[in-house]
Write a protein that holds these residues in place. Sequence first.
Motif, short mmCIF file in Angstrom:
data_model
loop_
_atom_site.label_atom_id
_atom_site.label_comp_id
_atom_site.label_asym_id
_atom_site.label_seq_id
_atom_site.Cartn_x
_atom_site.Cartn_y
_atom_site.Cartn_z
N ALA A 251 0.83 -1.21 0.00
CA ALA A 251 0.00 0.00 0.00
C ALA A 251 0.86 1.25 0.00
O ALA A 251 0.49 2.27 -0.61
CB ALA A 251 -0.92 -0.01 1.22
N CYS A 255 0.42 4.11 -2.73
CA CYS A 255 0.03 5.45 -2.28
C CYS A 255 1.00 6.51 -2.78
O CYS A 255 0.60 7.49 -3.41
CB CYS A 255 -0.05 5.47 -0.76
SG CYS A 255 -0.33 7.12 -0.05
N CYS A 292 -1.85 10.60 5.03
CA CYS A 292 -1.37 10.49 3.65
C CYS A 292 -1.86 9.20 3.00
O CYS A 292 -2.16 9.18 1.80
CB CYS A 292 0.15 10.52 3.62
SG CYS A 292 0.91 12.12 3.99
N MET A 293 -1.99 8.13 3.78
CA MET A 293 -2.36 6.83 3.25
C MET A 293 -3.85 6.54 3.40
O MET A 293 -4.28 5.39 3.29
CB MET A 293 -1.52 5.73 3.92
CG MET A 293 -0.03 5.86 3.67
SD MET A 293 0.92 4.44 4.27
CE MET A 293 0.36 3.14 3.15
N PHE A 296 -5.87 3.76 1.55
CA PHE A 296 -4.98 2.66 1.21
C PHE A 296 -4.84 1.65 2.35
O PHE A 296 -4.61 0.47 2.10
CB PHE A 296 -3.59 3.20 0.85
CG PHE A 296 -3.54 3.94 -0.46
CD1 PHE A 296 -3.24 3.28 -1.65
CD2 PHE A 296 -3.79 5.31 -0.50
CE1 PHE A 296 -3.21 3.97 -2.85
CE2 PHE A 296 -3.76 6.00 -1.69
CZ PHE A 296 -3.47 5.33 -2.87
#
Length: 311
Positions: A251, A255, A292-293, A296
């Motif tokens: 992920a 990402c 940020c992820m 994901f």
Amino acid sequence: MKSEFQSPSPPHELRFVADAALEIAAFVSGALASTGAAATSISAVGHSATAIHVHVNVRNPAAGGTLLSAVELLGVLFAWIRFDQVTLRFARSWMWSEPSCAPLLATGAEMGSLEDPWVYAGDIGMPSSGNSAAEGPRPATSASAVAGDAAAEAPEMNPEMISDAEMRARYDVPSFVRAVWTVVHADGFEELSEQHKIGRLFGLSSPAEALTRQCSINLMAIRKHGTLEFRRFHGSLDATLIVRWAHFCVAFVECFRSRPWLLLSEHPSAEAALQALQTAQEEATADELMACMHGFVDPKLASHMASDAVR
């Protein structure tokens, strides 16, 4: 005694879209749990003998997934360095000074933090020590096919010609950033094919050699296997934890390949880019990484990993 287990090579590599989680869990719960082969052992100097190395395909045409461009690879790499000290806390504390997965500190101090273990760190161009149970592909592909023609043209380095002190001095993030800056700003770089760009950045005699393979992320694997090798995590008999970590690595690539946070073109000089990276790493938090992820991974992943590491 150190045991090593590798996942199959392409076209049979593990894929989450093809029941990889079940395969990993079955292997851990069956083969490893029954033999105790993955039970953690710690040496007299505090180094763990077990770890999990996850290979994520980025440039191997024989394996699944979309191949990453040079810009996408740099985006993933700089993001990893940015959050290096965050993901460090996902692993057990004995891994924090493990010489086979040294931290990538943007200040460049990582090579001076480990003395004796780095005597053998000059194995540039030599075969990798291998993969662990949850690893991805170990394809039999040539350097030129994976990393670009420039990789095949450049001569191998001879580690015996370089002193230990010299090797420790050059294997650091600042050296890598400055070398990448020089490459991407060289005349004609933008006109090169994607294959040649990859070779200039990650092939033989490239900026990638400013970092040894025995760091938290191994760039040598791009040339050898067409993968990014994540070496950060501790060995475990907890199948759920291993699957969670392997999924996180995949992920992370997915990402940050589309989020080129620190493209060198955004800064007027290599030193400015390096300063920005150092500041970002110092200020990085688990909450920032999870933000940020978003989309994901599970938003609570960081807390799950931290709690697992504490137990």
